[in-house]
Each structure stands twice: as C-alpha cells, then as structure tokens.
Design a protein around this motif. Structure first.
Motif, PDB file in Angstrom:
ATOM      1  N   ARG A 134       0.838  -1.241   0.092  1.00 16.29           N
ATOM      2  CA  ARG A 134      -0.094  -0.062   0.176  1.00 16.29           C
ATOM      3  C   ARG A 134       0.835   1.328  -0.122  1.00 16.29           C
ATOM      4  O   ARG A 134       1.964   1.233   0.645  1.00 16.29           O
ATOM      5  N   CYS A 135       0.497   2.351  -0.714  1.00 13.82           N
ATOM      6  CA  CYS A 135       1.124   3.510  -0.815  1.00 13.82           C
ATOM      7  C   CYS A 135       0.460   4.460   0.044  1.00 13.82           C
ATOM      8  O   CYS A 135      -0.825   4.745   0.280  1.00 13.82           O
ATOM      9  N   LYS A 156     -13.507   2.572   4.917  1.00  6.45           N
ATOM     10  CA  LYS A 156     -14.783   1.720   5.326  1.00  6.45           C
ATOM     11  C   LYS A 156     -15.424   0.921   4.014  1.00  6.45           C
ATOM     12  O   LYS A 156     -14.901   1.297   3.101  1.00  6.45           O
ATOM     13  N   PRO A 165     -15.864  -6.564   3.913  1.00  7.53           N
ATOM     14  CA  PRO A 165     -14.995  -6.103   5.154  1.00  7.53           C
ATOM     15  C   PRO A 165     -14.030  -4.552   4.707  1.00  7.53           C
ATOM     16  O   PRO A 165     -14.305  -4.228   3.547  1.00  7.53           O
ATOM     17  N   GLY A 169      -5.602  -2.632   4.587  1.00  7.20           N
ATOM     18  CA  GLY A 169      -4.274  -2.250   4.757  1.00  7.20           C
ATOM     19  C   GLY A 169      -4.512  -1.082   5.699  1.00  7.20           C
ATOM     20  O   GLY A 169      -3.841  -0.878   6.830  1.00  7.20           O
ATOM     21  N   SER A 170      -5.487  -0.333   5.452  1.00  7.77           N
ATOM     22  CA  SER A 170      -6.020   0.804   6.233  1.00  7.77           C
ATOM     23  C   SER A 170      -6.256   0.540   7.607  1.00  7.77           C
ATOM     24  O   SER A 170      -6.159   1.153   8.705  1.00  7.77           O
TER      25      SER A 170
HETATM   26  C1  FAD Z   1       0.174   7.282  -4.463  1.00  7.56           C
HETATM   27  C2  FAD Z   1      -1.002   7.066  -3.307  1.00  7.56           C
HETATM   28  C3  FAD Z   1      -0.795   7.846  -2.163  1.00  7.56           C
HETATM   29  C4  FAD Z   1      -1.773   7.613  -1.059  1.00  7.56           C
HETATM   30  N1  FAD Z   1      -1.881   8.151  -0.078  1.00  7.56           N
HETATM   31  C5  FAD Z   1      -2.780   7.879   0.893  1.00  7.56           C
HETATM   32  C6  FAD Z   1      -2.610   8.754   2.272  1.00  7.56           C
HETATM   33  O1  FAD Z   1      -1.948   9.605   2.275  1.00  7.56           O
HETATM   34  N2  FAD Z   1      -3.531   8.363   2.999  1.00  7.56           N
HETATM   35  C7  FAD Z   1      -4.619   7.426   3.171  1.00  7.56           C
HETATM   36  O2  FAD Z   1      -5.503   7.193   3.839  1.00  7.56           O
HETATM   37  N3  FAD Z   1      -4.637   6.792   1.501  1.00  7.56           N
HETATM   38  C8  FAD Z   1      -3.717   7.106   0.766  1.00  7.56           C
HETATM   39  N4  FAD Z   1      -3.524   6.114  -0.247  1.00  7.56           N
HETATM   40  C9  FAD Z   1      -4.772   5.188  -0.558  1.00  7.56           C
HETATM   41  C10 FAD Z   1      -4.103   3.968   0.133  1.00  7.56           C
HETATM   42  O3  FAD Z   1      -3.080   3.440  -0.502  1.00  7.56           O
HETATM   43  C11 FAD Z   1      -5.090   2.649   0.166  1.00  7.56           C
HETATM   44  O4  FAD Z   1      -5.519   2.622  -1.228  1.00  7.56           O
HETATM   45  C12 FAD Z   1      -6.136   2.954   1.116  1.00  7.56           C
HETATM   46  O5  FAD Z   1      -5.673   2.892   2.496  1.00  7.56           O
HETATM   47  C13 FAD Z   1      -7.000   1.555   0.918  1.00  7.56           C
HETATM   48  O6  FAD Z   1      -6.473   0.570   1.139  1.00  7.56           O
HETATM   49  P1  FAD Z   1      -7.068  -0.608   2.109  1.00  7.56           P
HETATM   50  O7  FAD Z   1      -5.859  -1.758   1.805  1.00  7.56           O
HETATM   51  O8  FAD Z   1      -7.471  -0.219   3.332  1.00  7.56           O
HETATM   52  O9  FAD Z   1      -8.289  -0.961   1.196  1.00  7.56           O
HETATM   53  P2  FAD Z   1      -8.782  -2.318   0.233  1.00  7.56           P
HETATM   54  O10 FAD Z   1      -8.397  -3.577   1.076  1.00  7.56           O
HETATM   55  O11 FAD Z   1      -7.910  -2.302  -1.069  1.00  7.56           O
HETATM   56  O12 FAD Z   1     -10.195  -2.110   0.110  1.00  7.56           O
HETATM   57  C14 FAD Z   1     -10.612  -0.935  -0.531  1.00  7.56           C
HETATM   58  C15 FAD Z   1     -12.192  -0.956  -0.668  1.00  7.56           C
HETATM   59  O13 FAD Z   1     -12.684  -1.930  -1.126  1.00  7.56           O
HETATM   60  C16 FAD Z   1     -13.581  -2.544  -0.192  1.00  7.56           C
HETATM   61  N5  FAD Z   1     -13.776  -3.982  -0.500  1.00  7.56           N
HETATM   62  C17 FAD Z   1     -12.872  -4.970   0.153  1.00  7.56           C
HETATM   63  N6  FAD Z   1     -13.407  -5.991   0.038  1.00  7.56           N
HETATM   64  C18 FAD Z   1     -14.218  -6.093  -1.167  1.00  7.56           C
HETATM   65  C19 FAD Z   1     -14.756  -6.958  -2.005  1.00  7.56           C
HETATM   66  N7  FAD Z   1     -14.801  -8.243  -1.901  1.00  7.56           N
HETATM   67  N8  FAD Z   1     -15.688  -6.334  -3.079  1.00  7.56           N
HETATM   68  C20 FAD Z   1     -16.018  -4.844  -3.303  1.00  7.56           C
HETATM   69  N9  FAD Z   1     -15.356  -4.095  -2.244  1.00  7.56           N
HETATM   70  C21 FAD Z   1     -14.532  -4.722  -1.260  1.00  7.56           C
HETATM   71  C22 FAD Z   1     -13.277  -2.372   1.221  1.00  7.56           C
HETATM   72  O14 FAD Z   1     -14.140  -2.231   1.949  1.00  7.56           O
HETATM   73  C23 FAD Z   1     -12.419  -0.821   1.026  1.00  7.56           C
HETATM   74  O15 FAD Z   1     -13.629   0.077   0.886  1.00  7.56           O
HETATM   75  C24 FAD Z   1      -2.965   6.404  -1.419  1.00  7.56           C
HETATM   76  C25 FAD Z   1      -2.845   5.974  -2.666  1.00  7.56           C
HETATM   77  C26 FAD Z   1      -1.828   6.050  -3.387  1.00  7.56           C
HETATM   78  C27 FAD Z   1      -1.797   5.211  -4.671  1.00  7.56           C
END
Ligand code: FAD
Length: 435
Positions: A134-135, A156, A165, A169-170
């Motif tokens: 994750r970035c 969320k 869920p 990552g967050s």
């Molecule tokens: C260059 C860059 C910079 C960033 N900087 C920041 C920052 O400064 N701060 C920040 O908070 N974030 C930032 N982000 C975003 C961050 O990288 C993540 O994308 C973000 O935190 C979500 O990742 P996650 O793993 O928590 O969610 P994921 O697990 O990837 O899930 C994303 C969404 O999908 C949903 N989901 C899960 N499973 C399913 C399914 N089976 N079907 C449908 N939906 C589903 C989840 O509920 C969630 O809403 C940045 C991203 C980039 C590319």
C-alpha cells in the motif's frame, strides 16, 4: 751513548703519544660515526612512524569521507528495496484518521523527498501468504529531518456493499499498528510533487484524506521561508473529518502567503463558521472563481473521484491549460481522468489483438473499450494482485512472455524488463502474459 738512548726513548715516547692521540682520534671519529648512524636511524625510524601515522590518518579521513559521501548519496536518492522503520508516534487526528511518525530503525539519516511524494509499505498481514502493498503520501515537510509522517484514513466498506470488510491495509494501520512496531518501507517516490525551485503562485485543492500531499507542499513552502503565494482549499464534511486542523490553522496564521480556505459540506451544530471553516458547501469551481484573483495559477489536486472530476472539468472550462493541472490518484475510483479514446483505426487494430493468459490457459480478443489489462484480466476471471491501480505500488506486475504493451501514463515504479504494470497499460500487439 746515553744521549742516544735518551733520544731514542724520547722518540719512542713521542711515537707512543702520537699513537695514543691517533687512537683517541679514531675512537672519537668512530663514536661520532656511530652516533651519527644511530641519529640517522632514529630520524628515519621516527619519519617512518610519522609517515605511518599520516597514512593511517589519511586512510581514516578517506573512510570517513567515503561514509559521508554514501550518507549524502543515500540522503539524496533514498534506498533500494525495503528499509525498516519504527513507529515512534501514532496520533489520532480525527475520526478514523491517524498520523504515524516513522524513524529509520538503522538510525541512519533520512533521505530528502519532494513534497507530494509517497512511501510504499509492505505489510505482513496475518492470514495472507503474500505481503500487502500500500502507498501513503508523506504529509509533513521534507525539511523535517527527524521523521517521516504518513496520515492514514481507515477505508470503510463501500456504502452500496456494507457487508464487505473494511480496507485491509488501512484497517491494519488503524487497528493493529502501534508505537514501537517496525514496518517495511520502500523509499519515497512519485511524480506528483511541488517543484520547490519555482516561485509561481499555486492552488492546492484537497478533499478528505487527499489533503496529505497538499499538506506536505504547504509545509514545505512555509519551512523553506519561501514567499510563494499558495491558495489552499480543503473540503470535508465537518470538524469530525478535519484532518490536521490545528497544524493547518497554525500554518495559515504564521504565513501571510498561505491562504487557507476550509469548506464544510455538512457542518455540525458545534462547527463555527469563520473559526472552524470559511465556506459552507463543497470545494468547486464556483468557489475558486469567487476567491482567486484570476485563473492564472498552477493547480494541484487530490481527493475522491467526484472531487477530482468536478474540479478538473471545471478548470478546463475556465480555460486553465492541462499542463497547469496536476493530480494524484489514491486509487481506482479517483484515477479515471480523460484517458485518450482510441481512434477508429486504432480501435480496428486493437479489436484484432489476442491476449493470452498462459497460466490460466485462456486466449481472448482484446476489448477496445476496456481501460487496462488488469481490468480485462479481472473480467476474464484471471486473478492478478492489485493495489493502488495507478501504476504506483507495483502489486499488479506480470511477466510478458511475448508481445508489447502501451502505457496510459508513465508509471511511478519502472517495471523490470519483460514485465508490465497491468493497471496502467493496454496491449500494443498480440500478448502472452504469465498470468
Ligand atoms: C500514491 C498514493 C498515495 C496515497 N496516500 C494516501 C494517504 O496519504 N492516506 C490514505 O489514507 N490513503 C492514501 N492512499 C490510499 C491507500 O494506498 C489505500 O488505497 C487505502 O488505504 C485503501 O487501502 P486498503 O487496503 O485499506 O483497502 P482495500 O482492502 O484495498 O479495500 C478498498 C475498498 O474495497 C472494499 N472491499 C473489500 N473487499 C471487497 C470486495 N470483495 N468487493 C468490493 N469491495 C471490497 C473495502 O471495504 C474498501 O472500501 C494513497 C494511494 C496512492 C496510490
């Protein structure tokens, strides 16, 4: 006779005397010679010793200089692969948003980054066979030499799929990571940054957690002592989402050139207009027209898909050239800017292309309306890992067995030869992928 004896005695005693004198002289000479030799030896020895010491000193100086050079080089260019960082502070900024202060575990200097760049984390989540990548944007000034800071919002479940869920990552950062933990981090990178060598006026447009790269830019301007004019618009629902509120207010209060405009779309009863926020509503083109003296600025945007779309469209209609609009996409929902649609002749060519997913044993005609190879693979039921969906994190990398691809944008991470980042490319010819 007596006289002869006496004469010969006199002669012999004079001879003895001159012999003794000669011997004494020789002895003196010999002693002087020995002393001279000894002195020369001593001098040579001491010179040798001094030369040895000088050599030793030079060697030490050389080693020190080499170390300094390596440190300076590191400080400039970052590091290769993964470096361990300790979470030295975790601060809850507002609902579901935490700031993480990170220091290198090896205690070595922190490389400089450009305001707007991000860190890539390799997270070892329980129950996963592969690390989750994750970035997260660096949210503090690059002039801050003590730590890196990232500010992370817990994602969320989507409102139309509340049964899903929350973001993996967050949630891990929000619910599991604590002070003292060690994280695997890749060096700062990214093409979205403020060029600190320039002095032209800028507009920073942030929605929700999209404030992180903008905050770094504004902090960089303030910390450098630059008088560069910066209009900073930040839109959130209300105070409960007002990330880094105190820091933003201090920044605006201490820097005449940073003009902060906070917009609350749904202020709560406790929120005070003129104190907590300046504008009721969203950050939109009408607000920009009302506040800015002209459209003649360079614009930096980061926020939700809707936020980015409405502002990029609005800026275009207002006559702002594309070259003056820069944006960061935090994920697939925000990345859909105007991708250049293929021309009719390109469409005919693209429709003839075959994409083979070798491991899945599938060959399919490319569908010209598809955004990218990742989307195409997923539509065919071929599983490819994904992360940022913006060519940043490298999760979706796949080996190309034959054929070529075209990139829709220059990826932040340059893929290794013979591979492609499927989230930001399309096939250029018949393609065989190792997926
Ligand atoms: C260059 C860059 C910079 C960033 N900087 C920041 C920052 O400064 N701060 C920040 O908070 N974030 C930032 N982000 C975003 C961050 O990288 C993540 O994308 C973000 O935190 C979500 O990742 P996650 O793993 O928590 O969610 P994921 O697990 O990837 O899930 C994303 C969404 O999908 C949903 N989901 C899960 N499973 C399913 C399914 N089976 N079907 C449908 N939906 C589903 C989840 O509920 C969630 O809403 C940045 C991203 C980039 C590319």
């Amino acid at each position: 006779m007596n006289a002869t004896i006496i004469d010969s005695l006199r002669d012999s005693s004079a001879g003895s005397l001159s012999l003794v004198g000669g011997i004494a002289l020789l002895a003196g000479l010999f002693t002087w010679l020995i002393l001279e030799i000894f002195r020369t030896l001593l001098r040579t020895f001491s010179e040798h010793r001094q030369q040895g010491l000088a050599h030793e000193k030079l060697r030490a100086q050389l080693a020190e200089t080499k170390l300094r050079c390596r440190e300076a080089e590191h400080a400039q260019t970052g590091w290769n692969g993964i470096r361990k960082f300790a979470v030295v502070k975790k601060v809850m900024e507002c609902d579901d948003v935490n700031a993480f202060y990170l220091k290198p575990h090896d205690g070595r200097p922190l490389p400089q980054f450009k305001p707007g760049q991000y860190l890539t984390f390799q997270l070892d989540l329980p129950g996963r066979d592969k690390p989750l990548i994750r970035c997260y944007s660096l949210s503090d000034s690059p002039h801050q030499k003590e730590y890196y800071r990232v500010t992370i919002k817990k994602e969320k479940a989507p409102s139309d799929k509340p049964e899903m869920p929350p973001g993996a990552g967050s949630s891990y950062f929000t619910d599991v990571v604590k002070e003292g933990d060690i994280l695997n981090v890749k060096a700062p990178t990214g093409h979205f940054f403020l060029d600190m060598a320039k002095t032209n006026p800028i507009v920073l447009l942030a929605g929700g957690v999209g404030i992180t790269p903008m905050l770094s830019m504004a902090n960089a301007i303030a910390a450098s002592g630059s008088k560069r004019e910066a209009y900073f618009f930040f839109g959130v629902r209300n105070r409960s989402e007002h990330i880094h509120k105190a820091e933003l207010e201090k920044l605006a209060a201490e820097n005449d050139n940073i003009h902060l405009h906070i917009a609350y779309s749904k202020p709560s009863e406790q929120d005070v207009k003129g104190k907590d926020f300046q504008h009721e509503g969203r950050v939109g083109i009408e607000l920009l027209k009302e506040i800015l003296p002209s459209n003649n600025f360079e614009y930096y945007l980061c926020g939700s898909g809707a936020f980015m779309k409405s502002l990029t469209d609005g800026l275009e209609v207002w006559g702002v050239p594309d070259k003056d609009v820069h944006f960061e996409a935090f994920g697939p929902a925000t990345v859909k800017k105007k991708t250049v649609a293929p021309s009719p002749s390109e469409t005919v060519h693209l429709a003839k292309i075959n994409v083979t997913f070798a491991r899945s044993n599938k060959t399919v005609h490319w569908e010209p309306a598809t955004e990218n190879l990742l989307e195409f693979a997923q539509a065919q039921g071929v599983k490819i890992d994904s992360g940022c969906c913006a060519g940043s994190c490298g999760s979706c990398v796949v080996a190309i067995k034959s054929g070529e691809v075209n990139y829709l944008k220059k990826p932040d991470t340059t893929p290794d030869a013979g591979t492609c980042l499927t989230c930001v490319c399309r096939p250029k010819s018949d393609l065989v992928l190792d997926a």
